[in-house]
Design a protein around this motif. Structure first.
Motif, PDB file in Angstrom:
ATOM      1  N   LYS A 131      81.947  44.444  34.337  1.00  0.00           N
ATOM      2  CA  LYS A 131      80.522  44.271  34.620  1.00  0.00           C
ATOM      3  C   LYS A 131      80.029  42.857  34.351  1.00  0.00           C
ATOM      4  O   LYS A 131      79.129  42.381  35.037  1.00  0.00           O
ATOM      5  N   ASP A 132      80.604  42.177  33.369  1.00  0.00           N
ATOM      6  CA  ASP A 132      80.125  40.831  33.062  1.00  0.00           C
ATOM      7  C   ASP A 132      80.964  39.743  33.740  1.00  0.00           C
ATOM      8  O   ASP A 132      80.892  38.573  33.382  1.00  0.00           O
ATOM      9  N   ALA A 133      81.760  40.128  34.745  1.00  0.00           N
ATOM     10  CA  ALA A 133      82.502  39.167  35.560  1.00  0.00           C
ATOM     11  C   ALA A 133      81.686  38.852  36.814  1.00  0.00           C
ATOM     12  O   ALA A 133      80.781  39.605  37.184  1.00  0.00           O
ATOM     13  N   PRO A 134      81.982  37.740  37.474  1.00  0.00           N
ATOM     14  CA  PRO A 134      81.278  37.455  38.733  1.00  0.00           C
ATOM     15  C   PRO A 134      81.502  38.559  39.756  1.00  0.00           C
ATOM     16  O   PRO A 134      82.602  39.126  39.852  1.00  0.00           O
ATOM     17  N   ARG A 135      80.465  38.855  40.542  1.00  0.00           N
ATOM     18  CA  ARG A 135      80.618  39.805  41.642  1.00  0.00           C
ATOM     19  C   ARG A 135      81.235  39.118  42.872  1.00  0.00           C
ATOM     20  O   ARG A 135      81.912  39.750  43.666  1.00  0.00           O
ATOM     21  N   VAL A 136      80.982  37.817  43.020  1.00  0.00           N
ATOM     22  CA  VAL A 136      81.516  37.071  44.165  1.00  0.00           C
ATOM     23  C   VAL A 136      82.037  35.725  43.681  1.00  0.00           C
ATOM     24  O   VAL A 136      81.371  35.015  42.929  1.00  0.00           O
ATOM     25  N   ILE A 137      83.254  35.384  44.118  1.00  0.00           N
ATOM     26  CA  ILE A 137      83.860  34.077  43.843  1.00  0.00           C
ATOM     27  C   ILE A 137      84.152  33.416  45.184  1.00  0.00           C
ATOM     28  O   ILE A 137      84.844  33.989  46.028  1.00  0.00           O
ATOM     29  N   ILE A 138      83.621  32.206  45.386  1.00  0.00           N
ATOM     30  CA  ILE A 138      83.740  31.511  46.670  1.00  0.00           C
ATOM     31  C   ILE A 138      84.388  30.150  46.477  1.00  0.00           C
ATOM     32  O   ILE A 138      84.033  29.406  45.562  1.00  0.00           O
ATOM     33  N   THR A 139      85.337  29.822  47.351  1.00  0.00           N
ATOM     34  CA  THR A 139      85.828  28.448  47.477  1.00  0.00           C
ATOM     35  C   THR A 139      85.737  28.051  48.947  1.00  0.00           C
ATOM     36  O   THR A 139      85.890  28.886  49.840  1.00  0.00           O
ATOM     37  N   ASN A 140      85.492  26.772  49.189  1.00  0.00           N
ATOM     38  CA  ASN A 140      85.402  26.272  50.564  1.00  0.00           C
ATOM     39  C   ASN A 140      86.057  24.908  50.702  1.00  0.00           C
ATOM     40  O   ASN A 140      85.768  23.998  49.906  1.00  0.00           O
ATOM     41  N   GLY A 141      86.949  24.790  51.666  1.00  0.00           N
ATOM     42  CA  GLY A 141      87.476  23.490  52.077  1.00  0.00           C
ATOM     43  C   GLY A 141      88.362  22.801  51.070  1.00  0.00           C
ATOM     44  O   GLY A 141      88.563  21.582  51.166  1.00  0.00           O
ATOM     45  N   LEU A 142      88.915  23.517  50.098  1.00  0.00           N
ATOM     46  CA  LEU A 142      89.772  22.877  49.098  1.00  0.00           C
ATOM     47  C   LEU A 142      91.143  22.593  49.718  1.00  0.00           C
ATOM     48  O   LEU A 142      91.878  23.516  50.059  1.00  0.00           O
ATOM     49  N   LEU A 143      91.484  21.319  49.844  1.00  0.00           N
ATOM     50  CA  LEU A 143      92.719  20.909  50.497  1.00  0.00           C
ATOM     51  C   LEU A 143      93.646  20.213  49.504  1.00  0.00           C
ATOM     52  O   LEU A 143      93.186  19.555  48.568  1.00  0.00           O
ATOM     53  N   ILE A 144      94.956  20.326  49.743  1.00  0.00           N
ATOM     54  CA  ILE A 144      95.932  19.584  48.961  1.00  0.00           C
ATOM     55  C   ILE A 144      95.697  18.090  49.176  1.00  0.00           C
ATOM     56  O   ILE A 144      95.410  17.643  50.292  1.00  0.00           O
ATOM     57  N   GLY A 145      95.830  17.302  48.108  1.00  0.00           N
ATOM     58  CA  GLY A 145      95.476  15.883  48.156  1.00  0.00           C
ATOM     59  C   GLY A 145      96.008  15.117  49.347  1.00  0.00           C
ATOM     60  O   GLY A 145      95.283  14.330  49.973  1.00  0.00           O
ATOM     61  N   GLU A 146      97.261  15.307  49.715  1.00  0.00           N
ATOM     62  CA  GLU A 146      97.846  14.563  50.834  1.00  0.00           C
ATOM     63  C   GLU A 146      97.117  14.819  52.144  1.00  0.00           C
ATOM     64  O   GLU A 146      97.084  13.966  53.028  1.00  0.00           O
ATOM     65  N   TYR A 147      96.503  16.002  52.261  1.00  0.00           N
ATOM     66  CA  TYR A 147      95.836  16.386  53.508  1.00  0.00           C
ATOM     67  C   TYR A 147      94.312  16.417  53.369  1.00  0.00           C
ATOM     68  O   TYR A 147      93.618  16.921  54.257  1.00  0.00           O
ATOM     69  N   ASP A 148      93.820  15.857  52.258  1.00  0.00           N
ATOM     70  CA  ASP A 148      92.382  15.906  51.992  1.00  0.00           C
ATOM     71  C   ASP A 148      91.683  14.737  52.691  1.00  0.00           C
ATOM     72  O   ASP A 148      91.175  13.814  52.073  1.00  0.00           O
ATOM     73  N   ASN A 149      91.672  14.809  54.003  1.00  0.00           N
ATOM     74  CA  ASN A 149      91.047  13.772  54.833  1.00  0.00           C
ATOM     75  C   ASN A 149      90.434  14.440  56.050  1.00  0.00           C
ATOM     76  O   ASN A 149      90.781  15.574  56.400  1.00  0.00           O
ATOM     77  N   ILE A 150      89.516  13.738  56.707  1.00  0.00           N
ATOM     78  CA  ILE A 150      88.737  14.355  57.778  1.00  0.00           C
ATOM     79  C   ILE A 150      89.600  14.763  58.958  1.00  0.00           C
ATOM     80  O   ILE A 150      89.342  15.789  59.594  1.00  0.00           O
ATOM     81  N   GLU A 151      90.659  14.004  59.264  1.00  0.00           N
ATOM     82  CA  GLU A 151      91.491  14.342  60.420  1.00  0.00           C
ATOM     83  C   GLU A 151      92.232  15.661  60.218  1.00  0.00           C
ATOM     84  O   GLU A 151      92.214  16.546  61.077  1.00  0.00           O
ATOM     85  N   ASP A 152      92.907  15.803  59.065  1.00  0.00           N
ATOM     86  CA  ASP A 152      93.634  17.050  58.802  1.00  0.00           C
ATOM     87  C   ASP A 152      92.673  18.217  58.627  1.00  0.00           C
ATOM     88  O   ASP A 152      92.985  19.351  59.035  1.00  0.00           O
ATOM     89  N   TRP A 153      91.512  17.956  58.020  1.00  0.00           N
ATOM     90  CA  TRP A 153      90.546  19.022  57.846  1.00  0.00           C
ATOM     91  C   TRP A 153      90.011  19.522  59.194  1.00  0.00           C
ATOM     92  O   TRP A 153      89.861  20.730  59.396  1.00  0.00           O
ATOM     93  N   GLU A 154      89.741  18.611  60.117  1.00  0.00           N
ATOM     94  CA  GLU A 154      89.237  19.006  61.435  1.00  0.00           C
ATOM     95  C   GLU A 154      90.217  19.951  62.120  1.00  0.00           C
ATOM     96  O   GLU A 154      89.819  20.952  62.726  1.00  0.00           O
ATOM     97  N   ILE A 155      91.501  19.636  62.055  1.00  0.00           N
ATOM     98  CA  ILE A 155      92.516  20.506  62.659  1.00  0.00           C
ATOM     99  C   ILE A 155      92.528  21.869  61.963  1.00  0.00           C
ATOM    100  O   ILE A 155      92.551  22.924  62.622  1.00  0.00           O
TER     101      ILE A 155
END
Length: 664
Positions: A162-186
């Motif tokens: 009951k005292d844990a989060p009801r919803v856990i969200i992550t968005n757009g977390l990329l591995i460092g080597e691919y953490d750029n706009i080009e790889d993200w767009e793909i």
């Protein structure tokens, strides 16, 4: 328990005319990547319907640059309804449905059919199949389960407590080597990542009101810092010029009027101007730079506040004002430069409609025109600041975009962008030292009943908690909440923003929860913008005034996220990108359901204090003077339970002497 989309295939969506649509994001996938994108979307749909939806999905991919699954768009109006109108097995599940739907209200969202809430690309989730599946999960979730959302995809429901989060969200977390706009767009085009911006993917957006208070604070404190405005003064007779009237930037005209300034805000998309004028957030319209300048000069001369929308490009406006030697007191920009080559910034000499066509038909030419306009923009700001204008980057990655376009003269150290740029970020000069270092940030709440009287009651309760004599920040915030109803800032559901420090947030939250317990108001969803004291690590914005070299580290936001989970926040979110773009920030937010319980009182005391003071502690360790003062005060008030590490300060003369000898 089986949770899937309905077996029956919904009818195709009939799009309502007059609603803004996202531009074609461009199709750039290989055959193999296209296969993956198609299969990824089909995972949500029963195989009996694949023959029918495959050509639809491929057409969306080719013509829109994304698979949105328009067929699954709800056939009734989306808006944040009163919480009792939703189905659910627990209050939190219904509360989250209110928050999601408010983000996608036609009156709130930038591109509602494409699930974009604000910031050109900030989405609630990636497609309508995800939306429908998330809603199904929230209808069945209990107060002993947690729903996990990964880049818009509901991964599943898991037993928790009951005292844990009801919803856990992550968005757009990329591995460092691919953490750029080009790889993200793909990756986004293949449907495996999502740009949640901040409060879009964290379901905590409350319309442009959410940024009005921060903009008001920024303008007022910029006046104090650079225009010799006294602590109890305002911006009467001062001219503020900027650009953008979208989901976040739309706050600028309203905030300027509340601060009693005269504002000219340039906007290329006429539909956004119409929206702000209809909402009463912009007072006047000008179709030429000369007309905008004439109106502004008359109001400045007579010390009367107004906001003027100039329908055109900000660069054309600034070049005209510069040629005519019309003095600008405060200057900024709020175009979506985190996505400068994807439509967030419109080239000069190109209409909004031509911009949209170029994005789809000739991205290379569009990029060239953007770079040319950025160069003109840089040059005219350089000219204006030399004449006494104070320019500040408004955290939209504007100066980073100029740097990335090849203009290295904007670099502070002449070598790279690690030490920032020749003009300050608004956090570096204003928000950081004058607000964040003290713990003041964008605290907000939503009255889930949908009743205006609940919002007015919370306004009054918040006002009763603030001591306006404590600090000038408290006086500003007291006046803000006192006048909140008069300023008519609600767009969408009944919500409010109020900058507060740690003590203010805790005390207000406890008061609200007590009111829920007593039946004086319905349940409340508490949160904040991720753009806050401890919510975001971003060297070009939120951590711009952290000067110990750790401004490029993402520990703070990650610890904030983990700590909020451990202390029982109802929703926690961690995103890549924020308002400055992929690879340029990590940011975290939360939602806390005030249900009136004593358990929630305890969560408020531990979680909100942690959420705020974690950031103050980081700023204190970076040797920020006001943060050190705030941390010492916190240690004294909480000496039985908490302790923040206080830095020793080096003697500058001794350091200089040693360095001079070392490098001799």
């Amino acid at each position: 328990m089986t949770i899937k989309l309905d077996a029956e295939l919904p009818d195709k969506t009939v799009f309502q005319t007059g609603i803004r649509r996202a531009p074609n994001r461009g199709f750039r996938l290989s055959k193999e990547q296209t296969e993956l994108a198609l299969k990824n979307a089909l995972r949500y749909v029963h195989p009996d319907h694949h023959d029918k939806v495959i050509p639809e999905f491929l057409d969306e991919l080719k013509t829109r640059g994304r698979i949105y699954g328009y067929r699954w768009y709800p056939k009734t109006r989306i808006y944040g309804k009163p919480i009792d109108d939703y189905q659910g097995n627990c209050l939190a599940g219904k509360a989250m449905q209110v928050m999601i739907d408010n983000n996608l209200d036609f009156d709130v969202a930038l591109y509602p059919y494409e699930l974009v809430t604000y910031g050109e690309t900030g989405q609630v989730c990636s497609n309508w199949m995800q939306y429908q599946l998330i809603k199904k999960y929230l209808e069945v979730i209990t107060d002993e389960q947690t729903l996990v959302i990964e880049s818009g995809h509901p991964l599943g429901l898991f037993k928790s407590k009951k005292d844990a989060p009801r919803v856990i969200i992550t968005n757009g977390l990329l591995i460092g080597e691919y953490d750029n706009i080009e790889d993200w767009e793909i990756a986004e085009e293949m449907g495996v990542t999502n740009y949640g911006q901040m409060t879009a993917g964290g379901w905590m957006y409350i319309g442009p009101q959410g940024i009005v208070h921060g903009t008001f604070n920024t303008l007022l404190n910029a006046g104090r810092l650079k225009l010799n405005i006294p602590d109890d003064g305002d911006l009467t007779g001062k001219l503020f010029v900027s650009s953008g009237l979208g989901g976040m930037s739309g706050a600028q005209g309203k905030a300027a009027e509340i601060a009693n300034a005269v504002a000219i805000i340039a906007e290329v998309d006429y539909s956004r101007i119409e929206t702000r004028m209809k909402q009463g957030w912009i007072s006047q319209l000008a179709k030429t730079p000369a007309e905008a300048a004439a109106i502004a000069q008359e109001y400045v001369k007579n010390n009367i506040s107004t906001s003027i929308a100039y329908h055109g490009n900000i660069v054309d406006l600034l070049e005209y004002l510069d040629r005519q030697a019309i003095h600008i007191d405060l200057l900024s920009d709020q175009t979506s430069c985190h996505n400068v080559y994807e439509g967030g910034y419109c080239p000069a000499g190109v209409s909004f409609e031509e911009r949209t066509a170029l994005l789809a038909e000739n991205k290379q030419l569009f990029r060239q025109l953007v770079d040319q306009t950025l160069a003109r923009h840089f040059n005219v700001i350089d000219s204006l600041t030399a004449k006494g204008t104070y320019f500040f980057d408004y955290g939209n990655s504007f100066m980073k975009a100029i740097y990335d376009s090849g203009i290295k003269d904007i670099s502070n150290n002449g070598l790279n962008d690690k030490d920032g740029f020749i003009w300050p970020s608004y956090v570096e000069d204003i928000m950081g030292p004058m607000l964040f270092d003290y713990g003041y940030g964008p605290f907000r709440w939503v009255c889930l009943s949908g009743k205006k009287e609940d919002l007015i009651a919370t306004d009054q309760a918040a006002m009763s908690v603030i001591d306006p004599t404590r600090r000038y920040q408290d006086r500003d915030n007291y006046i803000w909440i006192r006048d909140a109803e008069k300023n008519q800032m609600v767009v969408g559901t009944q919500a409010r923003i109020l900058y507060q420090d740690c003590m203010g947030r805790v005390n207000i939250a406890l008061r609200f929860n007590e009111m829920v317990r007593q039946g004086k108001i319905g349940p409340v969803m508490l949160g904040r913008d991720h753009h806050d004291v401890s919510g975001t690590d971003s060297p070009f914005r939120e951590t711009a005034n952290i000067k110990d070299g750790s401004n490029i580290c993402a520990d703070m936001a990650t610890q904030c996220y983990a700590g909020n989970a451990a202390r029982g926040m109802t929703l926690i979110a961690l995103h890549n990108g924020g308002g400055v773009g992929i690879g340029k920030s990590i940011n975290g937010g939360f939602g806390l359901l005030l249900d009136g319980s004593k358990t929630t009182d305890e969560i408020i005391k531990s979680a909100i204090a942690w959420d705020t003071m974690g950031g103050v502690a980081r700023r204190n360790w970076a040797r920020n003077e006001h943060a050190i003062e705030t941390a010492i005060e916190y240690n004294h008030l909480n000496r039985e339970t908490d302790h923040i590490t206080i830095p020793y300060l080096a003697d500058q003369e001794k350091v200089d002497e040693a360095l001079n000898a070392f490098f001799k």
